[in-house]
Motif scaffolding. Sequence first.
Motif, PDB file in Angstrom:
ATOM      1  N   GLY A 160      24.292  -6.074  24.485  1.00 47.14           N
ATOM      2  CA  GLY A 160      24.955  -5.702  23.230  1.00 47.14           C
ATOM      3  C   GLY A 160      24.015  -5.294  22.115  1.00 47.14           C
ATOM      4  O   GLY A 160      24.421  -5.176  20.955  1.00 47.14           O
ATOM      5  N   ARG A 219      23.023  -6.758  18.073  1.00 52.04           N
ATOM      6  CA  ARG A 219      24.445  -6.912  18.408  1.00 52.04           C
ATOM      7  C   ARG A 219      25.317  -5.765  17.900  1.00 52.04           C
ATOM      8  O   ARG A 219      26.521  -5.920  17.760  1.00 52.04           O
ATOM      9  CB  ARG A 219      25.004  -8.240  17.837  1.00 52.04           C
ATOM     10  CG  ARG A 219      24.295  -9.478  18.351  1.00 52.04           C
ATOM     11  CD  ARG A 219      24.791  -9.789  19.772  1.00 52.04           C
ATOM     12  NE  ARG A 219      23.901 -10.679  20.473  1.00 52.04           N
ATOM     13  CZ  ARG A 219      22.752 -10.312  21.061  1.00 52.04           C
ATOM     14  NH1 ARG A 219      22.359  -9.086  21.021  1.00 52.04           N
ATOM     15  NH2 ARG A 219      22.012 -11.163  21.704  1.00 52.04           N
ATOM     16  N   GLU A 256      27.638  -4.638  20.793  1.00 53.47           N
ATOM     17  CA  GLU A 256      28.274  -5.760  21.492  1.00 53.47           C
ATOM     18  C   GLU A 256      29.656  -5.388  22.052  1.00 53.47           C
ATOM     19  O   GLU A 256      30.499  -4.838  21.339  1.00 53.47           O
ATOM     20  CB  GLU A 256      28.439  -6.916  20.481  1.00 53.47           C
ATOM     21  CG  GLU A 256      28.997  -8.196  21.062  1.00 53.47           C
ATOM     22  CD  GLU A 256      27.884  -9.080  21.600  1.00 53.47           C
ATOM     23  OE1 GLU A 256      27.048  -9.521  20.815  1.00 53.47           O
ATOM     24  OE2 GLU A 256      27.874  -9.301  22.825  1.00 53.47           O
TER      25      GLU A 256
END
Lengths: 324, 337
Positions: free
Chosen positions: A37, A41, A44
């Motif tokens: 991810g 993130r 993600e």
Amino acid sequence: MTSRQLNMVQAINSTLDFALSKNDSVVLLGEDIGRDGGVFRVTEGLQAKYGAERVIDMPLVELGIVGMAIGMALNGLKPIPEIQFQDFIFTAFDQLVNQAAKLRYRSGGQYNVPMILRTPYGGGIKGGLYHSQSGEAYFAHTAGLTVISPSNAYDAKGLLISSLEYEDPIIFLEPKKLYRAAKMEVPDEEYKIPIGKASIVREGDDLTIITYGSMVPLVNSAVEKNKVNAEIIDLRTIMPYDGEAILQSVKKTGRAMIVHEAPRTLGMGSEISAFLAERAIDYLMAPILRVTGPDTPFPYRLEDYYMPNERKIMKAVGKLMEFR
Amino acid sequence: MTEDFNDQEEKDVFLRAYSSMILSRMFDKKIVSAQRQGRVGFYTPTIGQEATQVGVSMALKKGDLVYEYYRDVPFMIHRGVPIEILLDQIMGNGEDSAKGRQMPSHYNAKEYNFMSVQSPVAANLPLAVGAAYAIKLRKEDKVVVTTFGDGSTSTPDFHAAMNLASVFNLPIIFLCENNQWAISLPVEKQTKVEIWKKAEAYGAHGVKVDGNDFLETFKVAKEAVERARSGKGPVLIEAVSYRIGPHSTSDDPSKYRSEGITEGSEKDPIVIAEKRLKELDYITDEVIDKMKSEAKRIVDEKFDEREKIPPPKPETMFDDVYKEMTWIIKEEKGEVL
């Protein structure tokens, strides 16, 4: 119209999600962006949703990521490559400068490269020399590249949506210090922020502060806290920068300073100073000042000294206002 | 010779290949001599690499993509690119699709599925990999060929592209046109390993062929293309030929090498082609002479015709940087014109 409280990571993630769902041609490629991810993130959940063929975990080679993305863009895809940290982009510099930026020109418009290269940039996260650099001037100096940097979640989404329709290569610089710094209302629906247009973050009469990216909230809070009657311009698009907005504001205020964390010499501040010196000299009541990172590499333990801060900004504001 | 054609078809295909080689050779000689006369600024001769390029070109279908480099005139001619397009580019005249922006030998022919040529070597390879990825993602029946010289195998772009193409198992042929010289550096000082052998390290298929023989090259290329097209992944072909000419018209090879293969000697790809076609009874000396003088006539005629075209208009310098001209470039245009 519904909206949600989102930080910049969430706003970019949801916009990439929207892009992938709306258009089969959109592909994401980068290091650790799929299963993991992304190290911040930002991507993600997208590989699970759209598959490993469209959200591609790439081998560790920046020039390959950029080069492959260019080849995809030349063949009808809309690639959104990610370079994990902008500091790692330099092995792909030839691909960016000599391929992506020049293909439209050198083919007389037969070919173009509709690619959005996303990359986190800037300091303030204890990243040291190789996880903190602000290289926008390298890209802004290259004819054919368009350089964007949002300073908040709302703008990040609107600029990214405009970028999806843009037909030339974009360097989309994400100020990593702001990734999770603040949440704000972000509409669920699609909206665009035009490329090449600055925003007036705050209106004022005494001086104009031109800035972008991670410096916008810093400048804003310094100005608010110290009750300075300053106009703050967030460039949003670094190249081509919004000369008209800058000029209009400086003609009104008569004083100008530029704030960025990139090194001073030949940074965007130099360009904007020259721009103003060429066309606003009759309106200027004080020298144009720059508050920037120094011309040193980015130091790890001493990062707080390196980065522009409230004290440095207010010192420059004082100098500008006191000039006679 | 092959099972692909009946005798008449085979004869036509082989003669067409020979005809492309002849036209390329005449083209090459014309441009080099025009450069000496000051009528052309610069050129990277192709002489010696005709069989390599035409042999591989013969194995491709119309929709296949080529990410070529600056020495691929025979490749382009055999895929049907009119020599007018090449001449306009070399002259940088007003009809050049890139409006005279690039040095000679940096061709553009999108309509014929050729990529636009850059100067930094091997930088086209990662792009070709991206193209092959797009083909695979869309499940299209196409392959990509990307070409480069022996010097390019030292670059990070070559390594990145070979690795990525293998990791993603893409329909791509890497054609190394090993002409044995990267300007002044001989191939044995470029790399310690035979180029085709490098494929194995990436998990790709590697093969070496006599690039002076168009029929041998065709045979190897056909197998490579079939392999890539059927989903078996990338192939690296090392086609060994010889750069009979200098690197470019600005280079004097007598400074760094003694003569190797010379024009008209027994290893000259055109001489080999003639020998092969005579063995097959497809051609006679009389036909050869006729084809050569016809090719020369066409090149001379087209050269004179394209030379009359005026240069691009100065204001075109500012076009095609971006789709929409920026305010900055508009201002600069105003200042210059």
